[in-house]
Design an enzyme around this catalytic site. Structure first.
Site, mmCIF file in Angstrom:
data_model
loop_
_atom_site.group_PDB
_atom_site.id
_atom_site.type_symbol
_atom_site.label_atom_id
_atom_site.label_comp_id
_atom_site.label_asym_id
_atom_site.label_seq_id
_atom_site.Cartn_x
_atom_site.Cartn_y
_atom_site.Cartn_z
ATOM 1 N N LYS A 1 25.952 -6.008 -2.234
ATOM 2 C CA LYS A 1 27.374 -6.134 -2.547
ATOM 3 C C LYS A 1 28.247 -5.334 -1.582
ATOM 4 O O LYS A 1 29.449 -5.225 -1.776
ATOM 5 C CB LYS A 1 27.634 -5.657 -3.980
ATOM 6 C CG LYS A 1 26.907 -6.480 -5.043
ATOM 7 C CD LYS A 1 27.308 -6.071 -6.445
ATOM 8 C CE LYS A 1 26.740 -4.727 -6.810
ATOM 9 N NZ LYS A 1 26.980 -4.371 -8.235
ATOM 10 N N ARG B 1 0.813 -1.216 0.000
ATOM 11 C CA ARG B 1 0.000 0.000 0.000
ATOM 12 C C ARG B 1 0.849 1.270 0.000
ATOM 13 O O ARG B 1 0.585 2.193 -0.777
ATOM 14 C CB ARG B 1 -0.963 -0.011 1.183
ATOM 15 C CG ARG B 1 -2.066 -1.055 1.045
ATOM 16 C CD ARG B 1 -2.942 -1.105 2.293
ATOM 17 N NE ARG B 1 -2.197 -1.531 3.461
ATOM 18 C CZ ARG B 1 -1.950 -2.813 3.769
ATOM 19 N NH1 ARG B 1 -2.398 -3.772 2.979
ATOM 20 N NH2 ARG B 1 -1.275 -3.133 4.853
ATOM 21 N N THR B 2 1.844 1.329 0.860
ATOM 22 C CA THR B 2 2.633 2.559 0.953
ATOM 23 C C THR B 2 3.387 2.819 -0.344
ATOM 24 O O THR B 2 3.333 3.916 -0.911
ATOM 25 C CB THR B 2 3.617 2.490 2.135
ATOM 26 O OG1 THR B 2 2.872 2.341 3.349
ATOM 27 C CG2 THR B 2 4.472 3.747 2.219
ATOM 28 N N HIS C 1 6.561 6.289 10.988
ATOM 29 C CA HIS C 1 5.957 6.232 9.651
ATOM 30 C C HIS C 1 5.166 7.533 9.516
ATOM 31 O O HIS C 1 3.936 7.553 9.586
ATOM 32 C CB HIS C 1 5.042 5.022 9.551
ATOM 33 C CG HIS C 1 4.624 4.667 8.147
ATOM 34 N ND1 HIS C 1 4.648 5.569 7.106
ATOM 35 C CD2 HIS C 1 4.163 3.507 7.613
ATOM 36 C CE1 HIS C 1 4.214 4.988 6.008
ATOM 37 N NE2 HIS C 1 3.921 3.737 6.284
ATOM 38 N N ARG D 1 11.755 3.153 2.539
ATOM 39 C CA ARG D 1 11.354 2.345 3.695
ATOM 40 C C ARG D 1 12.539 1.450 4.040
ATOM 41 O O ARG D 1 13.170 0.874 3.152
ATOM 42 C CB ARG D 1 10.124 1.490 3.402
ATOM 43 C CG ARG D 1 9.825 0.513 4.543
ATOM 44 C CD ARG D 1 8.496 -0.164 4.389
ATOM 45 N NE ARG D 1 7.440 0.782 4.693
ATOM 46 C CZ ARG D 1 6.159 0.437 4.810
ATOM 47 N NH1 ARG D 1 5.782 -0.814 4.640
ATOM 48 N NH2 ARG D 1 5.253 1.335 5.081
#
Length: 200
Positions: A86, A56-57, A135, A107
């Site tokens: 890496k 959703r975000t 958030h 995120r």
């Protein structure tokens, strides 16, 4: 004092004036979306850099950018499909992406990761969730929805229920609600996932 915000890293950045301004802008944007969007961000590129699973975000940010005429590049699994696998540092990744796009939406699993990226990026960084930290964009949406549905936030009684220790949206929403008058917040959770004292 009303300020222009460059990065969106945490909910404590927002005072009452910023919230009022954002809510007014969000209301205007509802009519833009209802009309099919526009081209105000044509030529702009947003990078979605998601080190943690999201549907959703991530898609809401990407849809918003597309509806405003912009483009999106990025990865939904940066932990596996970016150069960090890496050994590239988060800071190096943010520096490199700054040359490819106009804004980073990130995120991450670690608290403070967005702040680290913002410290070295030459473009704005938006925190779309950092571990058990915050958030802020979800909390802004929640506060906007509360205000829209009730016509106010001042004087409301609001209950937050569930995992409050690791619920980053609850943390951010608590900070936003602190800007309003006479709001009573009830925290309801099992003993092992209570709201952190620092948030209270």
């Amino acid at each position: 004092m009303d300020r222009i915000l460059y990065h969106v890293l945490g909910a404590k950045q927002f005072g009452r004036q910023e919230l009022d301004r954002l809510f007014a802008q969000a209301k205007e944007m509802e009519s833009v979306v209802a009309a099919g969007g526009d081209r105000r961000l044509a030529g702009r590129i947003m990078t979605t850099l998601f080190f943690e699973a999201s549907t959703r975000t991530r898609l809401s940010f990407e849809a918003a950018m597309c509806r405003l005429g912009g483009s999106v590049i990025g990865t939904e699994n940066a932990a596996q499909f970016s150069s960090t696998i890496k050994g590239e540092t988060l800071e190096d990744t943010a520096r490199i992406i700054s040359g490819y796009s106009d804004i980073i939406v990130m995120r991450h699993t670690e608290i403070g990761a967005a702040k680290r990226a913002a410290a070295v990026a030459s473009i704005p960084v938006i925190n779309a969730g950092d571990g058990a930290g915050e958030h802020p964009t979800q909390a802004l949406l929640d506060a906007y929805t509360i205000n829209k549905e009730f016509g106010r936030i001042d004087g409301l009684k609001i209950a937050m229920v569930g995992d409050l220790t690791y619920g980053r949206t609850v943390h951010s929403l608590s900070y936003i609600l602190a800007n309003y008058q006479d709001v009573m917040v009830y925290y309801i959770a099992p003993e092992n996932v209570q709201i952190p004292a620092s948030v209270k």
